[in-house]
Scaffold this motif. Sequence first.
Motif, PDB file in Angstrom:
ATOM      1  N   ASN A  28       0.804  -1.228   0.000  1.00 12.17           N
ATOM      2  CA  ASN A  28       0.000   0.000   0.000  1.00 12.17           C
ATOM      3  C   ASN A  28       0.834   1.273   0.000  1.00 12.17           C
ATOM      4  N   ILE A  29       2.161   1.154  -0.131  1.00  6.16           N
ATOM      5  CA  ILE A  29       3.035   2.309   0.048  1.00  6.16           C
ATOM      6  C   ILE A  29       2.739   3.436  -0.942  1.00  6.16           C
ATOM      7  N   ILE A  30       2.412   3.108  -2.183  1.00  4.16           N
ATOM      8  CA  ILE A  30       2.212   4.151  -3.190  1.00  4.16           C
ATOM      9  C   ILE A  30       0.883   4.860  -2.966  1.00  4.16           C
ATOM     10  N   ASP A  31      -0.205   4.091  -2.899  1.00  4.00           N
ATOM     11  CA  ASP A  31      -1.511   4.718  -2.734  1.00  4.00           C
ATOM     12  C   ASP A  31      -1.705   5.278  -1.329  1.00  4.00           C
ATOM     13  N   GLY A  32      -1.045   4.693  -0.347  1.00  2.00           N
ATOM     14  CA  GLY A  32      -1.245   5.128   1.027  1.00  2.00           C
ATOM     15  C   GLY A  32      -0.351   6.257   1.480  1.00  2.00           C
ATOM     16  N   LEU A  33       0.842   6.394   0.881  1.00  2.00           N
ATOM     17  CA  LEU A  33       1.781   7.430   1.307  1.00  2.00           C
ATOM     18  C   LEU A  33       2.160   8.378   0.179  1.00  2.00           C
ATOM     19  N   ILE A  34       2.591   7.829  -0.960  1.00  2.00           N
ATOM     20  CA  ILE A  34       3.110   8.660  -2.044  1.00  2.00           C
ATOM     21  C   ILE A  34       2.011   9.534  -2.655  1.00  2.00           C
ATOM     22  N   VAL A  35       0.860   8.941  -2.958  1.00  2.00           N
ATOM     23  CA  VAL A  35      -0.219   9.690  -3.606  1.00  2.00           C
ATOM     24  C   VAL A  35      -0.757  10.816  -2.722  1.00  2.00           C
ATOM     25  N   PRO A  36      -1.042  10.595  -1.427  1.00  2.00           N
ATOM     26  CA  PRO A  36      -1.523  11.711  -0.608  1.00  2.00           C
ATOM     27  C   PRO A  36      -0.557  12.897  -0.557  1.00  2.00           C
ATOM     28  N   HIS A  37       0.736  12.642  -0.455  1.00  2.00           N
ATOM     29  CA  HIS A  37       1.707  13.736  -0.498  1.00  2.00           C
ATOM     30  C   HIS A  37       1.674  14.432  -1.855  1.00  2.00           C
ATOM     31  N   GLY A  38       1.465  13.656  -2.912  1.00  2.55           N
ATOM     32  CA  GLY A  38       1.440  14.213  -4.249  1.00  2.55           C
ATOM     33  C   GLY A  38       0.255  15.102  -4.528  1.00  2.55           C
ATOM     34  N   GLN A  39      -0.767  15.058  -3.671  1.00  2.00           N
ATOM     35  CA  GLN A  39      -1.930  15.917  -3.857  1.00  2.00           C
ATOM     36  C   GLN A  39      -1.668  17.349  -3.410  1.00  2.00           C
ATOM     37  N   GLN A  40      -0.567  17.556  -2.689  1.00  2.00           N
ATOM     38  CA  GLN A  40      -0.147  18.911  -2.336  1.00  2.00           C
ATOM     39  C   GLN A  40       0.587  19.537  -3.524  1.00  2.00           C
ATOM     40  N   PRO A  41       0.686  20.890  -3.572  1.00  2.00           N
ATOM     41  CA  PRO A  41       1.542  21.516  -4.587  1.00  2.00           C
ATOM     42  C   PRO A  41       2.967  20.984  -4.464  1.00  2.00           C
ATOM     43  N   SER A  42       3.735  21.031  -5.533  1.00  2.00           N
ATOM     44  CA  SER A  42       5.084  20.484  -5.507  1.00  2.00           C
ATOM     45  C   SER A  42       5.910  21.097  -4.382  1.00  2.00           C
ATOM     46  N   LEU A  43       6.451  20.227  -3.532  1.00  2.00           N
ATOM     47  CA  LEU A  43       7.297  20.674  -2.430  1.00  2.00           C
ATOM     48  C   LEU A  43       8.706  21.003  -2.896  1.00  2.00           C
ATOM     49  N   TRP A  44       9.020  20.697  -4.160  1.00  2.48           N
ATOM     50  CA  TRP A  44      10.347  20.946  -4.706  1.00  2.48           C
ATOM     51  C   TRP A  44      10.478  22.377  -5.254  1.00  2.48           C
ATOM     52  N   LYS A  45       9.362  23.012  -5.452  1.00  2.23           N
ATOM     53  CA  LYS A  45       9.378  24.357  -6.004  1.00  2.23           C
ATOM     54  C   LYS A  45      10.068  25.329  -5.044  1.00  2.23           C
ATOM     55  N   GLY A  46      10.776  26.294  -5.597  1.00  2.00           N
ATOM     56  CA  GLY A  46      11.390  27.324  -4.764  1.00  2.00           C
ATOM     57  C   GLY A  46      12.729  26.922  -4.197  1.00  2.00           C
ATOM     58  N   ALA A  47      12.756  26.575  -2.906  1.00  2.00           N
ATOM     59  CA  ALA A  47      14.022  26.355  -2.200  1.00  2.00           C
ATOM     60  C   ALA A  47      14.837  25.210  -2.800  1.00  2.00           C
ATOM     61  N   SER A  48      14.189  24.086  -3.110  1.00  3.15           N
ATOM     62  CA  SER A  48      14.935  22.945  -3.659  1.00  3.15           C
ATOM     63  C   SER A  48      15.470  23.254  -5.051  1.00  3.15           C
ATOM     64  N   ILE A  49      14.684  23.950  -5.859  1.00  2.00           N
ATOM     65  CA  ILE A  49      15.154  24.340  -7.188  1.00  2.00           C
ATOM     66  C   ILE A  49      16.347  25.278  -7.066  1.00  2.00           C
ATOM     67  N   ALA A  50      16.267  26.234  -6.151  1.00  2.00           N
ATOM     68  CA  ALA A  50      17.389  27.160  -5.946  1.00  2.00           C
ATOM     69  C   ALA A  50      18.631  26.415  -5.475  1.00  2.00           C
ATOM     70  N   GLU A  51      18.428  25.412  -4.631  1.00  2.00           N
ATOM     71  CA  GLU A  51      19.525  24.593  -4.125  1.00  2.00           C
ATOM     72  C   GLU A  51      20.209  23.840  -5.278  1.00  2.00           C
ATOM     73  N   ALA A  52      19.401  23.254  -6.161  1.00  2.00           N
ATOM     74  CA  ALA A  52      19.960  22.535  -7.302  1.00  2.00           C
ATOM     75  C   ALA A  52      20.680  23.486  -8.243  1.00  2.00           C
ATOM     76  N   HIS A  53      20.112  24.674  -8.462  1.00  2.00           N
ATOM     77  CA  HIS A  53      20.726  25.643  -9.368  1.00  2.00           C
ATOM     78  C   HIS A  53      22.089  26.095  -8.853  1.00  2.00           C
ATOM     79  N   GLU A  54      22.190  26.262  -7.548  1.00  2.00           N
ATOM     80  CA  GLU A  54      23.452  26.733  -6.975  1.00  2.00           C
ATOM     81  C   GLU A  54      24.594  25.773  -7.288  1.00  2.00           C
ATOM     82  N   ILE A  55      24.345  24.465  -7.134  1.00  2.00           N
ATOM     83  CA  ILE A  55      25.414  23.520  -7.410  1.00  2.00           C
ATOM     84  C   ILE A  55      25.615  23.341  -8.903  1.00  2.00           C
TER      85      ILE A  55
END
Length: 356
Positions: free
Chosen positions: A195-222
Amino acid sequence: MLRGFVMMADHAVQLRLMSLTPTPIWLAHDPATLDPGLLSLRTIFEEMHIDAEWSVPDERRFRWWLKGHAQEIAVSDAIESHGMQVYTLTASTPVVSGVALNDHTIKVMAGVNAQVTTLSAFTLEQDGIVRLVTRMTTHADVVSWLPRHFALVAAMQAADGELIAGGLAEMLAGTPAESAHPDAGIRPDYDDLVNIIDGLIVPHGQQPSLWKGASIAEAHEILDSISLSSMADEDGVSAEFSYGEKPSVLVMDSTLEHPRIGNGLHVVLTLPSLPFDESPYATAAVLNLLECTAAPTTDLQGGWCVVPDGKDDTVAFNAFFPNAFRQPGLATNLALWMRGKADFVAALAAARTKAT
């Protein structure tokens, strides 16, 4: 994260360890005495709450049955790399057996790798078995967090391998690669990790992307310091790496919503030309196999596929990191891993050019 989700019988770790005979040192010894490789293996075993009754631990690996398919998770001996002792972690799940190696098969494989949700590559070897495989490098500097990341990827792999085996077997004219525990026999019920995908991964995926902003800036820096050029906004970053006459192009995009698991980070490394004198479909298949056996210079989280733009003239490495994976510092590591992958294929292309 994984501990908080998996709802299994809450056996104490020590009780589980006592039931294993013989018990390998990575389970029997104090974790503080283990090298980073074996410590990583132990952490993965514990994070996934592997049921002792349905597992077979060994010196540097263990097999376990989610139900009908046996996943193997192994760690290599130490390898010297840039003055550091590193270890390769591999998770492999046989999905379909009796598969013929032909043009139809490699096209189907390229198609499923273009829709990766498990961060594992579909591979096919001479034994006729299609496997889901992921590899990562662990060492003293990452052992505090990488094994937990690996455990989540491995759990997704095992669940997807179990759930898609029937449909993929039909597409490939094979049979589900099922097996039984050597002592307990055929597992009658699913492990809760199914149940890991439907029970954990999908519910988190219903939020806006958590990678936007700080994580993108972090990747760009390196990426700004390790690529030929890079550019970014809050939604994504692109970079170019040396590859023959034209560069390979990396795109990390937080705006793409995956049709099954929702929001996250889509990562694609596209080659300007093929590194081998093969079709794009065959090249994708070969690259996935090479990444399963190459020296630990690049991690395999995702899969090589034909670029889905209708041209079918080159290949790309394709991966989707769900929201549930996002943590501080991971975007930097993703950028470094993709730089290693770019160097890996550039070396293959250079060797081909030299040979011709």
